[in-house]
Design a protein around this motif. Sequence first.
Motif, PDB file in Angstrom:
ATOM      1  N   LEU A 167       0.819  -1.211   0.000  1.00  0.00           N
ATOM      2  CA  LEU A 167       0.000   0.000   0.000  1.00  0.00           C
ATOM      3  C   LEU A 167       0.852   1.260   0.000  1.00  0.00           C
ATOM      4  N   PHE A 168       1.951   1.288   0.768  1.00  0.00           N
ATOM      5  CA  PHE A 168       2.769   2.500   0.765  1.00  0.00           C
ATOM      6  C   PHE A 168       3.326   2.773  -0.625  1.00  0.00           C
ATOM      7  N   SER A 169       3.710   1.753  -1.347  1.00  0.00           N
ATOM      8  CA  SER A 169       4.207   1.930  -2.721  1.00  0.00           C
ATOM      9  C   SER A 169       3.118   2.540  -3.608  1.00  0.00           C
ATOM     10  N   LYS A 170       1.881   2.085  -3.439  1.00  0.00           N
ATOM     11  CA  LYS A 170       0.764   2.653  -4.194  1.00  0.00           C
ATOM     12  C   LYS A 170       0.526   4.119  -3.812  1.00  0.00           C
ATOM     13  N   VAL A 171       0.689   4.433  -2.532  1.00  0.00           N
ATOM     14  CA  VAL A 171       0.526   5.816  -2.075  1.00  0.00           C
ATOM     15  C   VAL A 171       1.607   6.703  -2.703  1.00  0.00           C
ATOM     16  N   ALA A 172       2.847   6.230  -2.718  1.00  0.00           N
ATOM     17  CA  ALA A 172       3.951   7.008  -3.300  1.00  0.00           C
ATOM     18  C   ALA A 172       3.703   7.257  -4.789  1.00  0.00           C
ATOM     19  N   HIS A 173       3.193   6.259  -5.492  1.00  0.00           N
ATOM     20  CA  HIS A 173       2.873   6.420  -6.914  1.00  0.00           C
ATOM     21  C   HIS A 173       1.728   7.419  -7.090  1.00  0.00           C
ATOM     22  N   TYR A 174       0.707   7.310  -6.257  1.00  0.00           N
ATOM     23  CA  TYR A 174      -0.433   8.234  -6.302  1.00  0.00           C
ATOM     24  C   TYR A 174       0.040   9.667  -6.052  1.00  0.00           C
ATOM     25  N   ASP A 197       8.958  10.576   5.115  1.00  0.00           N
ATOM     26  CA  ASP A 197       8.278   9.286   4.993  1.00  0.00           C
ATOM     27  C   ASP A 197       9.149   8.267   5.711  1.00  0.00           C
ATOM     28  N   ARG A 198       8.866   8.073   6.976  1.00  0.00           N
ATOM     29  CA  ARG A 198       9.716   7.233   7.821  1.00  0.00           C
ATOM     30  C   ARG A 198       8.839   6.341   8.701  1.00  0.00           C
ATOM     31  N   SER A 199       9.448   5.588   9.594  1.00  0.00           N
ATOM     32  CA  SER A 199       8.710   4.576  10.353  1.00  0.00           C
ATOM     33  C   SER A 199       7.669   5.150  11.312  1.00  0.00           C
ATOM     34  N   ASP A 200       7.831   6.392  11.784  1.00  0.00           N
ATOM     35  CA  ASP A 200       6.843   6.962  12.703  1.00  0.00           C
ATOM     36  C   ASP A 200       5.794   7.811  11.991  1.00  0.00           C
ATOM     37  N   THR A 201       5.835   7.863  10.678  1.00  0.00           N
ATOM     38  CA  THR A 201       4.840   8.590   9.894  1.00  0.00           C
ATOM     39  C   THR A 201       3.561   7.762   9.845  1.00  0.00           C
ATOM     40  N   VAL A 202       2.429   8.438   9.953  1.00  0.00           N
ATOM     41  CA  VAL A 202       1.132   7.770   9.874  1.00  0.00           C
ATOM     42  C   VAL A 202       0.456   8.243   8.586  1.00  0.00           C
ATOM     43  N   TYR A 203      -0.062   7.299   7.825  1.00  0.00           N
ATOM     44  CA  TYR A 203      -0.734   7.596   6.560  1.00  0.00           C
ATOM     45  C   TYR A 203      -2.223   7.326   6.708  1.00  0.00           C
ATOM     46  N   VAL A 204      -3.008   8.156   6.046  1.00  0.00           N
ATOM     47  CA  VAL A 204      -4.449   7.953   5.958  1.00  0.00           C
ATOM     48  C   VAL A 204      -4.733   7.837   4.464  1.00  0.00           C
ATOM     49  N   VAL A 205      -5.289   6.707   4.060  1.00  0.00           N
ATOM     50  CA  VAL A 205      -5.458   6.399   2.641  1.00  0.00           C
ATOM     51  C   VAL A 205      -6.914   6.058   2.353  1.00  0.00           C
ATOM     52  N   GLY A 210      -9.675  -1.101  -4.644  1.00  0.00           N
ATOM     53  CA  GLY A 210      -8.324  -0.828  -4.160  1.00  0.00           C
ATOM     54  C   GLY A 210      -7.630   0.344  -4.822  1.00  0.00           C
ATOM     55  N   HIS A 211      -8.354   1.103  -5.677  1.00  0.00           N
ATOM     56  CA  HIS A 211      -7.761   2.289  -6.296  1.00  0.00           C
ATOM     57  C   HIS A 211      -7.733   3.428  -5.283  1.00  0.00           C
ATOM     58  N   ILE A 212      -6.582   4.043  -5.133  1.00  0.00           N
ATOM     59  CA  ILE A 212      -6.440   5.159  -4.201  1.00  0.00           C
ATOM     60  C   ILE A 212      -7.043   6.413  -4.814  1.00  0.00           C
ATOM     61  N   PHE A 213      -7.841   7.130  -4.025  1.00  0.00           N
ATOM     62  CA  PHE A 213      -8.340   8.422  -4.487  1.00  0.00           C
ATOM     63  C   PHE A 213      -8.206   9.483  -3.407  1.00  0.00           C
ATOM     64  N   GLY A 214      -7.331   9.229  -2.440  1.00  0.00           N
ATOM     65  CA  GLY A 214      -7.034  10.231  -1.437  1.00  0.00           C
ATOM     66  C   GLY A 214      -5.989   9.740  -0.461  1.00  0.00           C
ATOM     67  N   CYS A 215      -5.188  10.677   0.047  1.00  0.00           N
ATOM     68  CA  CYS A 215      -4.190  10.321   1.046  1.00  0.00           C
ATOM     69  C   CYS A 215      -3.829  11.541   1.879  1.00  0.00           C
ATOM     70  N   ALA A 216      -3.279  11.278   3.034  1.00  0.00           N
ATOM     71  CA  ALA A 216      -2.767  12.319   3.914  1.00  0.00           C
ATOM     72  C   ALA A 216      -1.610  11.713   4.701  1.00  0.00           C
ATOM     73  N   ARG A 217      -0.711  12.590   5.137  1.00  0.00           N
ATOM     74  CA  ARG A 217       0.439  12.150   5.920  1.00  0.00           C
ATOM     75  C   ARG A 217       0.425  12.902   7.243  1.00  0.00           C
ATOM     76  N   LEU A 218       0.579  12.176   8.333  1.00  0.00           N
ATOM     77  CA  LEU A 218       0.618  12.757   9.674  1.00  0.00           C
ATOM     78  C   LEU A 218       1.982  12.491  10.289  1.00  0.00           C
ATOM     79  N   LEU A 219       2.598  13.569  10.781  1.00  0.00           N
ATOM     80  CA  LEU A 219       3.932  13.469  11.374  1.00  0.00           C
ATOM     81  C   LEU A 219       3.938  14.072  12.778  1.00  0.00           C
ATOM     82  N   PRO A 220       4.572  13.396  13.734  1.00  0.00           N
ATOM     83  CA  PRO A 220       4.719  14.006  15.051  1.00  0.00           C
ATOM     84  C   PRO A 220       5.707  15.169  14.949  1.00  0.00           C
ATOM     85  N   THR A 221       5.455  16.229  15.691  1.00  0.00           N
ATOM     86  CA  THR A 221       6.360  17.385  15.637  1.00  0.00           C
ATOM     87  C   THR A 221       7.530  17.252  16.594  1.00  0.00           C
ATOM     88  N   THR A 222       7.648  16.117  17.250  1.00  0.00           N
ATOM     89  CA  THR A 222       8.775  15.884  18.149  1.00  0.00           C
ATOM     90  C   THR A 222      10.020  15.453  17.384  1.00  0.00           C
TER      91      THR A 222
END
Length: 194
Positions: free
Chosen positions: A15-22, A47-55, A61-73
């Motif tokens: 899924l992350f690969s599909k998100v990166a392509h999207y 885009d690292r291990s503590d990043t949270v994705y909303v897909v 299974g076609h992606i039509f939206g995404c968001a990335r959430l990152l802690p500010t710490t």
Amino acid sequence: MVVISGAPRTLPQGLFSKVAHYRHKVFIEQLGWQLPTLGEGEQDQFDRSDTVYVVAQDEDGHIFGCARLLPTTRPYLLSEVFPQLLNGLPHPCSPDIWELSRFASVDFNSRMTSPLGQYSSSIAIQLLRESIACAAEHGARRLITVSPIGIERLLRRAGIHAHRAGPPMVVDGHPIVACWIEVAGNIVPAQLAP
């Protein structure tokens, strides 16, 4: 609409690969942003291990939206790339403040949507609400964004309580703004579209 969220290790395989392509299709091919790529995918140092994705996906299974959430710490887009958007204020660094970035809601399987129209669609509003709820589940009380100015229209249309963190600026020919989103009061169960 099916919404999947989580860190890279918890997302379904591939899924992350599909998100990166999207993201490549939206931000680089359609909007013309100059962003780092890896093959045909768009990803950067945030885009690292503590990043949270909303897909958001359709039933096929076609992606039509995404968001990335990152802690500010840890380093994030606003703190490292766009600190000038805070108008001289220090960048947030707190476990209860997360950054929302790489937000997109473009259905490439529909002739009716465009990258610029993403800021007013009902799907975008649902994805935004899902992103806010996901951030809350991870302890966020506030979100900070780096976004095109059009995101303000989406926030107003959705009734989301938000305000600018500083004045808008033109960066690489694109007007962008840092914006605060208060999580409390903005968590409303989304009416998911089929």
